[in-house]
Structures are given as structure tokens and as C-alpha cells.
Design an enzyme around this catalytic site. Structure first.
Site, PDB file in Angstrom:
ATOM      1  N   THR A 148      32.198  37.234  32.685  1.00 41.89           N
ATOM      2  CA  THR A 148      32.026  37.336  34.000  1.00 41.89           C
ATOM      3  C   THR A 148      33.249  36.445  34.708  1.00 41.89           C
ATOM      4  O   THR A 148      33.686  35.677  34.104  1.00 41.89           O
ATOM      5  CB  THR A 148      30.760  36.765  34.640  1.00 41.89           C
ATOM      6  OG1 THR A 148      30.187  35.716  33.873  1.00 41.89           O
ATOM      7  CG2 THR A 148      29.683  38.157  34.344  1.00 41.89           C
ATOM      8  N   SER A 200      37.702  42.633  38.782  1.00 45.42           N
ATOM      9  CA  SER A 200      36.358  42.283  38.854  1.00 45.42           C
ATOM     10  C   SER A 200      35.658  42.293  37.466  1.00 45.42           C
ATOM     11  O   SER A 200      36.038  43.044  36.413  1.00 45.42           O
ATOM     12  CB  SER A 200      35.702  43.346  39.898  1.00 45.42           C
ATOM     13  OG  SER A 200      35.582  44.798  39.087  1.00 45.42           O
ATOM     14  N   ASP A 201      34.915  41.730  37.350  1.00 54.72           N
ATOM     15  CA  ASP A 201      33.766  41.752  35.958  1.00 54.72           C
ATOM     16  C   ASP A 201      33.460  43.127  36.404  1.00 54.72           C
ATOM     17  O   ASP A 201      33.373  43.723  37.493  1.00 54.72           O
ATOM     18  CB  ASP A 201      32.778  40.471  36.089  1.00 54.72           C
ATOM     19  CG  ASP A 201      32.433  40.675  34.656  1.00 54.72           C
ATOM     20  OD1 ASP A 201      32.488  41.392  33.893  1.00 54.72           O
ATOM     21  OD2 ASP A 201      31.780  39.693  34.259  1.00 54.72           O
ATOM     22  N   TYR A 202      32.659  43.795  35.427  1.00 55.14           N
ATOM     23  CA  TYR A 202      32.383  44.979  35.335  1.00 55.14           C
ATOM     24  C   TYR A 202      31.011  45.318  36.129  1.00 55.14           C
ATOM     25  O   TYR A 202      29.853  44.977  35.895  1.00 55.14           O
ATOM     26  CB  TYR A 202      32.162  45.595  33.945  1.00 55.14           C
ATOM     27  CG  TYR A 202      33.507  45.771  33.212  1.00 55.14           C
ATOM     28  CD1 TYR A 202      33.905  46.814  32.381  1.00 55.14           C
ATOM     29  CD2 TYR A 202      34.630  44.650  33.583  1.00 55.14           C
ATOM     30  CE1 TYR A 202      35.090  46.883  31.858  1.00 55.14           C
ATOM     31  CE2 TYR A 202      35.558  44.929  33.104  1.00 55.14           C
ATOM     32  CZ  TYR A 202      36.174  45.884  32.140  1.00 55.14           C
ATOM     33  OH  TYR A 202      37.461  46.105  31.474  1.00 55.14           O
TER      34      TYR A 202
END
Length: 857
Positions: free
Chosen positions: A28, A348-350
Site C-alpha cells: 500500500t 494507486s495501490d490496488y
């Protein structure tokens, strides 16, 4: 009217990018907003139609903590921008002179060599300028849809993917910070926390280089690491992926890792930006952090990554001061892109993109992209971003900037020059057509074994219990000594209760073991060489058997562990974060039982982070404690090297081991209903880990920076000398301004400016090996600020390592920059020298000072 026009466009436009699976969760990243939690509008669905939320913070009743975090607060929801018109002006390129030897221009494939006392400040500005110009030329003929495709993830053969457009071949994004995830014939490297425990820049760099070579060898363009979130909370599930609880140590480890990985050819990803320090409710909590703490602690490792030329930064799931990290103008635009002068791209993180308007706040690429129908929400980018640009809600210039940053990073890393194609398929790993099983391991196991040993910390060694010298009899007790019952990859993403040695935590920060060496096999082999009678008992729960097995043994080795990981996996009630700081599998009772029956009990610990050792640490029969961390695939060999003296212990703790869990300044914040957003208030400010223990005069069990050796060292002959570097024009004026008490200016690249980081003072001293064995000492420098600076009592600002033969004296040096001597001025929004006298200490830990001096005024 804008809403009506937007809605009609969404009905007419096809998706601009392919559809993506949410199969793999990556590490993250987060960012901070300066706004407080108050009335807000929040995007819902895929059209970002605003919904007004009630204002305020509600504090839930009945939830209190013994630590300084005194409440669990629930909040109304995230802060976002209303749909409107947002103009855009690109951040200008930071301009700094390139005057050798202090700041020569470097290419990321040829960085400055690693040094235990770095004095060269690399300038990647010229390489970035060339890359951005090439990117601008490439996108000059792209359509809006082409540019949107560059910014929107899609389903492909890697964990994350960027579509091919024109002559741009697309990108493969792949975890993890410990190796190439979901692949075979790769190396399982030691965890970040064990690497930090070496305090050795050369090993950090080499690990990064070897890792980068493996990612490139598999055809990966962007490696989703390193992870550099701070170990604020000792139970934090992903702390083991990062570099500890001090921003300077974490920053140096991040810097060397990024330089190494990108020298290997892969784009590194600094994550998770920022304040992403626990797993519980990671996408439903806000980290409320003040501006000074943000600058001096949590963003510092990211700043050092930018100075290393990092090409990608990942924003995280959490909110910062009420605004989601991937929608946070303060952290992404103002701190990262403006203040740090970052020229790469933010992904972005997923599924951490919460709003299409994240684009105006600095988000350049949304992963994983549109999801197949029925598997999750549609992408906030893709067709939605296209509509916002055509609607002029988001300017076309901003879309150009987004695409340019992605492609410029590809050029910056020379990935346009014969880069290997993707050779695997994470979504169908048994498909022979798309999985070529390329072996990228080379000789990388050598650095794995070395880091495993160099990162091992000797906590206790009474009566010369270690190193072992051909004992007559030896017994190994505890499951952590054994091979895993069903092989090293028993659980997907290592997400299960470890049945053998713990060499890696769990989650997206893992990769598969090609092999895993346990202590059992190598100690037995060494016993055969020494003609030692060797025994073992791997059952942690049969204490009667363990107690009887160790009677009359010359040496009893007890192996215990403690695991954690990412929150999408739950192991024995641990939802990523650890429920407590006790050993797993009844480890404390096992140690006490063995020690009650054997007067030479040596404890070996594989752990993701601190443990409370009080149940047995003072037992008179516990003669030695070896803190072995997470050693990767060569873990057993590294432990054997320490136990038998093949490597003289030199590792130092990257965090504090307390006597009580609530001695730490922050603990895990839990609670809240499934619908609750929760507030985590960083009320301790600058006082995390050892800084808190010093400030509150709390005695730890083992302090930050602590570690024993099989030899001894003396420090002497301290001196500090100004470094006379001059720069031309405006930079010299800034130096003079700083020396006169002024702050760094509010400008693009102000925090990473070379004048602020070039050498200012050099501290020299001698270290003499006064023992009988060759060994290494990690010398650490701590600043002590005047009271008016309002800083912790001691703050790490330098370290180096020295290796010496018995009787040998070696001169060591630690160079200090103006940035290292500065504090963040929240009023002037810059770095300034504190008023008053600043002193410093050099020693072997945060509480073992050997020499003292004063910074010249």
C-alpha cells in the site's frame, strides 16, 4: 449542468482501457491532507456525484487504551472535491547546478558507488530532462483515449499492467519487496527489516541490485517495492517489509535499495505513501498527522527515494487528515511533486483510487483498472477520466502530464532499449505458452546468506556461550528449527500458520521460495563435521517431552518465532497485524521449560518485529539470545554462521524491544463496526520508538541500535570539521541564509535541493578492536537539540560500519548535511537550523554513547 453533461457522456463513451482483475493485492501507499475532518462531499459510484456528509468526529464510548492513543474515534467519511473546473499548471523541473564532485550528473543505470559514509549527492536532473522530452514527443500525436490508456490499468499477465499504445509497448507491474512474486526460479531475499538490521549500505545496495536484475530478467518494468512505512506500531502487520522505526535508518535503506534496483534496470516503487502503519481497516481509517511530524518522520524515506531517482511512488489505502491518500493534494502534489521535486509517476495501490478527481490531486495512474462485471466497482479512470477531460472538469494539460510522467519514467530507465518481454503469467501460471520459466537467480543466494547473518542481532551472550566450538552433544527444540511440513510454499502468499522456520511474513510482500534452508539440516551437517551427537524435537506443545529431551545436553538450542502480514489474510485471529507481542506456538513456555532443564539454553528467534521477552529473558540458564529476523531462503545457513562464528555478529536492532507492549508510544488501533471509518491520531508526534522511551525515561529491554559482538570495541579521538564546499549564485545565498537562521524557500524541489544535502560537517573518530576476534561495529551518531527546538532527546542522524582485526585501530567518518542538522519550520514551511547549541554523541546504540561533541555554531 456540468453533472447532466457528464452523465450523458458516460452513457455514450466506451471504456478507454481494458478490464482488470483484482486478484492480487499489492503493497500500500498513502498521502496526507492538511484539512481536518469536517463537512465533506464524497464520490459515490463511478460518476463521482457528490453526496454531502454530516460534519464532525464522533468518539465511540467505552474504547480506551493504556498507551497514549486514548480513543477510538469514528469519522463521517472521506473528504473529496466537488465536481467543478480544475485548471492545471505543470510543476517546473527543479534546477540545480551540476558541479563535480559533490553532485555530478548520474544515469540511474550507473549510480554513484555505495559508501559507508556517502558524500556524493547524485543529480539525476539531466537524465530526467532527456526522458521527459522524449515522452513529450511520443505523446504529441496521442489521442485523448491513448493518453487515458496510459493512465489506466488493465488485466494482463502481471499483477498490474499498462496498455501498449503506438510505439509504447506497455508496462508490467509486479510485486514484491522481497522478490518477483508468483514466479519460479527466483530468489527469496531477506525481508526489509532484516536488511535494515545490517546497518550496512553496501549490503542494502547489493540486495537492491540483485533484486532489480531478477525483475528485469523476468520482463517486469516496475517492481512494487521497496516498502518504507515506519514501524510506528510494533504490531503492524507489514512492518517486516519495511526498514524499522527510525526515519533516518529507513531513509538510508530506501535510498540504497532504490539506487540498487534501478541500477539493475527495473523501475522501483516507493510505497506506501504515506502514514500507512497498520492493516486493520486500512481503507477505512484516517491517519491524523501534524505537518512537522509528517516532514521529519513519515515522508522522510520517500524524500530519500526521490533523491535516489525513484520512478514510481504508490499511494496507499488509508486517509490522511480525512482525505484518501490517492486523492490527497497536500501529500501528492505539494509535498511529493512540488517540495520533493518528484518527476516520476504516482500509481494507486490496488483499488485504492477512490475518485476520478484524484487526478487533479496528483494521481497519475490507477491500478488495477476496470474490473470484470460483477467482480467490483468500475475504474474511476478509463471512461470516467475520458469524460472528465472532455467535460473540461480535468484539464487536457493535466492528462498530458499524467501520460508524460509514466512514459518519461520508462525512458529514464532506458526500458526502450531492448528490454526483455514478460516471461510469465500470474493469472495462468501453468500455461506453457506464456510461462517460460526463466532462471534469474545467478549467484544472488550469496547476498541472501550474508544479509541473513549480518542482520542477525546478538542480544545476550553469557559466559561465552557463543560461538559454539564442537560441542559434545546438541539438541534443537521447536518447530522453527525444522523445514516446513509441506514444503516452503505450503501457503499461497505464505498466508498460513508456519509449520517450520519463519523466513518471510505473509501477503503481497512475498515471493515463492525456490528452496528454503532450515537450521535442522545445516546444523546437523555441521554436527557431522564436528562429530557432535545431535538430537531434535520439533513439537512445541509436548513440554514434558521437551524438558526431558534436553537434560544433560551440552547445548540446547530453542527456536521460536512470531509472524504477521497483510490484512487480506487472517492467520489464527491475526488480521495482518499481530494481536500481541508474544511468541507463537507457545514459544515462551517452551523456552522456560527447556531452560528449567538445561543450564546452557540458547534461544534463536525468527520474528517480524519486537517481542516481549520478559517471561524468560532473565532466566539464569538462558545463556544466549540470537535475534535472527527473517532471513529469506538461506535463513538456516545464516543462523548457523552466527552460532558457529563463521560471521561475528554485527547486526543492530532497527527498533526498540520493550519490557511491556504498552511502553511504546503507539499501539494498534482496533474496533469499529464494519461501516465505521476510524481516526488514528498520531498524538505522540515526533516521539516514536526510542525517542519516546528516552523522552519518558522508560527502560527498554533492548534499545534501538543495540547489538553485541564476539569481540569488543573502543571509541576515541573525536573531531568535527566543517566541509568547505561552495556553489554558484543563488545556492550560495541559500547556504548563507540557512547559516543565519533562515529557512529553505517554498519552491519546487526545495527539500531535495543539493545545497541542503551536500556535506557540511565531517565527524571523525577511531574505533579499536580490543577483543580477540575479527569483527565489525556499527557506529551511530545522535543529535541532541536545545530545548527550544522541541525535539526528542536523541535523534539518529548518521551511522557507519567499521571492520577490524584484533588490536587494529580504524578511523571512521560520518558526514552531516544541513538537512540532517535542520528541523521543519511549520510557519516558514521550510528546513531551518534550530536556535541554540546542538550537541551530538557517537556510540554503539541509542543508549550507549562513547564520544560527545558540539556542532560548530
Amino acid at each position: 449542468m456540468a453533472l447532466l453533461r457528464l452523465s450523458s457522456l458516460l452513457l455514450l463513451l466506451p471504456l478507454a482501457a481494458g478490464q482488470t482483475s483484482s486478484a492480487a493485492s499489492s503493497a500500500t501507499a498513502t498521502s496526507t491532507a492538511s484539512s481536518s475532518v469536517s463537512s465533506a462531499s464524497v464520490a459515490t459510484g463511478t460518476t463521482s456525484a457528490p453526496t454531502t456528509l454530516p460534519s464532525g468526529i464522533q468518539v465511540s464510548d467505552g474504547t480506551t487504551f493504556s498507551s497514549p492513543t486514548t480513543y477510538l474515534a469514528t469519522i463521517t467519511g472521506p473528504l473529496t472535491e466537488p465536481i467543478s473546473h480544475y485548471s492545471f499548471g505543470a510543476f517546473p523541473t527543479p534546477s540545480t547546478p551540476a558541479e563535480p564532485p559533490v553532485y555530478p550528473a548520474f544515469d540511474p543505470l550507473s549510480p554513484p558507488p555505495a559508501s559507508q559514509d556517502p558524500t556524493v549527492v547524485p543529480d539525476f536532473g539531466p537524465a530526467w530532462a532527456v526522458a521527459h522530452e522524449k515522452a513529450r514527443q511520443m505523446i504529441s500525436n496521442f489521442t485523448i483515449w491513448d493518453k487515458v490508456n496510459i493512465t489506466t490499468g488493465y488485466v494482463g499477465r502481471c499483477v498490474g499492467n499498462v496498455l501498449a499504445v503506438g510505439n509504447f509497448p506497455g508496462l508490467c507491474l509486479q510485486d514484491s519487496p522481497t522478490g518477483v512474486r508468483y514466479n519460479d526460479f527466483v530468489t527469496a531475499f531477506p525481508a526489509g527489516i532484516t536488511t535494515a538490521s545490517t546497518w550496512n549500505r553496501q549490503l542494502m545496495r547489493t540486495r537492491g541490485l540483485f533484486m532489480g536484475e531478477e525483475f528485469k530478467g523476468k520482463g517486469v518494468n516496475i517492481a512494487l517495492g521497496p516498502m518504507m512505512n515506519m514501524g510506528r506500531v510494533p504490531q503492524g502487520g507489514r512492518n517486516w517489509e519495511g526498514f524499522g522505526a527510525d526515519p533516518f535508518l529507513a531513509g538510508e535503506a530506501a535510498y540504497e535499495t532504490v539506487l540498487g534496483m534501478q541500477q539493475g534496470g527495473v523501475q522501483a516503487t516507493a510505497k506506501h505513501f504515506v502514514d500507512n502503519d497498520q492493516e486493520w481497516k486500512r481503507d477505512m481509517y484516517t491517519s491524523n498527522v501534524d505537518d512537522r511530524t509528517q516532514h521529519e518522520i513519515y515522508t522522510h524515506p520517500f524524500m530519500r527515494s526521490v533523491m535516489a531517482g525513484v520512478t514510481s511512488v504508490m499511494c496507499s489505502y488509508n486517509m490522511i487528515n480525512g482525505t484518501y491518500a490517492c486523492n490527497n493534494n497536500k501529500t501528492m502534489n505539494d509535498i511529493l511533486k512540488r517540495e520533493f521535486g518528484y518527476q516520476g509517476w504516482i500509481q494507486s495501490d490496488y483499488e485504492a483510487t477512490m475518485d476520478t478527481l484524484g487526478a487533479i490531486n496528483g494521481l497519475d495512474n490507477s491500478q488495477p483498472g476496470p474490473l470484470p462485471p460483477g467482480t467490483g466497482p468500475n475504474s474511476y479512470f478509463g471512461a470516467n477520466l475520458t469524460a472528465f477531460v472532455l467535460n473540461d472538469t480535468i484539464s487536457a494539460a493535466r492528462l498530458d502530464d499524467m501520460a508524460e510522467r509514466v512514459i518519461a519514467s520508462w525512458y529514464f530507465m532506458h526500458q526502450d532499449e531492448g528490454y526483455p518481454p514478460v516471461s510469465f503469467n500470474v493469472r495462468d501460471p501453468y500455461d506453457p505458452a506464456t510461462n517460460l520459466h526463466i532462471n534469474v537467480q545467478a549467484n544472488h543466494s550469496t547476498v541472501v546468506r550474508t544479509i541473513g547473518a549480518a542482520g542477525t542481532v546478538l542480544l545476550k551472550n553469557e559466559n561465552g556461550a557463543l560461538p559454539l566450538d564442537k560441542p559434545r552433544t546438541l539438541v534443537m527444540v521447536g518447530s522453527d528449527a525444522a523445514p516446513p511440513e509441506e514444503g516452503p510454499n505450503q501457503y499461497t502468499d505464505q498466508g498460513g500458520d508456519p509449520s517450520g522456520i519463519l523466513a518471510m511474513g505473509w501477503g503481497s510482500g512475498t515471493d515463492n521460495f525456490t528452496y528454503l534452508v532450515s537450521p535442522y539440516e545445516v546444523i546437523q551437517a555441521r554436527a557431522r563435521e564436528d562429530q557432535t551427537s545431535v538430537f531434535w524435537d520439533f513439537d512445541n506443545w509436548d513440554l514434558w517431552q521437551a524438558g526431558n529431551r534436553v537434560i544433560d545436553m551440552e547445548v540446547a538450542l530453542v527456536f521460536i518465532n512470531s509472524d504477521s502480514g497483510e490484512g487480506y489474510i487472517e492467520v489464527d485471529g491475526n488480521y495482518g497485524d499481530r494481536k500481541n507481542l508474544t511468541a507463537w506456538h507457545g514459544g515462551d513456555e517452551l523456552v522456560k521449560t527447556v531452560a528449567d532443564n538445561n543450564n546452557n539454553t540458547i534461544v534463536v528467534i525468527n520474528s517480524v518485529g519486537p517481542l516481549i521477552l520478559e517471561p524468560w529473558i532473565e532466566h539464569p540458564n538462558v545463556t544466549a539470545v540470537v535475534w535472527a529476523g527473517l532471513g529469506g531462503q538461506e535463513a538456516g545457513n545464516s543462523i548457523m554462521d552466527i552460532l558457529y562464528g563463521n560471521w561475528n555478529p554485527s547486526g543492530k536492532l532497527p527498533y526498540t524491544i520493550a519490557k511491556n507492549m504498552y511502553d511504546y508510544s503507539a499501539n494498534l488501533t482496533t474496533g469499529g463496526t464494519e461501516q465505521d471509518y476510524i481516526a488514528i491520531n498520531y498524538t505522540e508526534g515526533l516521539y516514536i520508538d526510542y525517542r519516546w522511551f528516552d523522552y519518558k525515561n522508560i527502560t527498554p529491554r533492548y534499545e534501538f541500535g543495540y547489538g553485541l559482538s564476539y569481540t569488543t570495541f573502543e571509541f576515541s579521538d573525536l573531531a568535527i570539521t566543517p566541509v568547505n564546499n561552495t556553489v554558484d549564485g543563488i545556492d550560495q545565498a541559500l547556504v548563507t541564509n540557512w547559516e543565519n537562521g533562515g529557512a529553505s524557500p517554498i519552491a519546487v524541489g526545495s527539500t531535495t535541493a543539493i545545497w541542503l544535502h551536500m556535506p557540511a560537517y565531517q565527524v571523525t573518530f577511531n574505533i579499536t578492536n580490543t577483543g580477540s576476534r575479527f569483527g565489525g561495529e556499527i557506529a551511530q551518531l545522535y543529535l541532541h537539540h536545545p530545548p527550544e527546538a522541541d525535539e526528542p532527546p536523541s535523534v539518529l542522524k548518521g551511522f557507519t560500519d567499521v571492520w577490524a582485526e584484533p588490536g587494529q585501530t580504524v578511523q571512521a567518518s560520518i558526514t552531516l548535511s544541513r538537512h540532517q542538522l535542520s528541523v521543519w519550520d511549520v510557519v516558514r514551511q521550510g528546513w531551518a537550523k534550530p536556535n541554540g547549541t546542538v550537541t551530538f554523541s557517537v556510540g554503539a546504540s541509542s543508549r550507549d554513547f562513547r564520544l560527545n561533541g558540539t556542532i560548530p555554531g
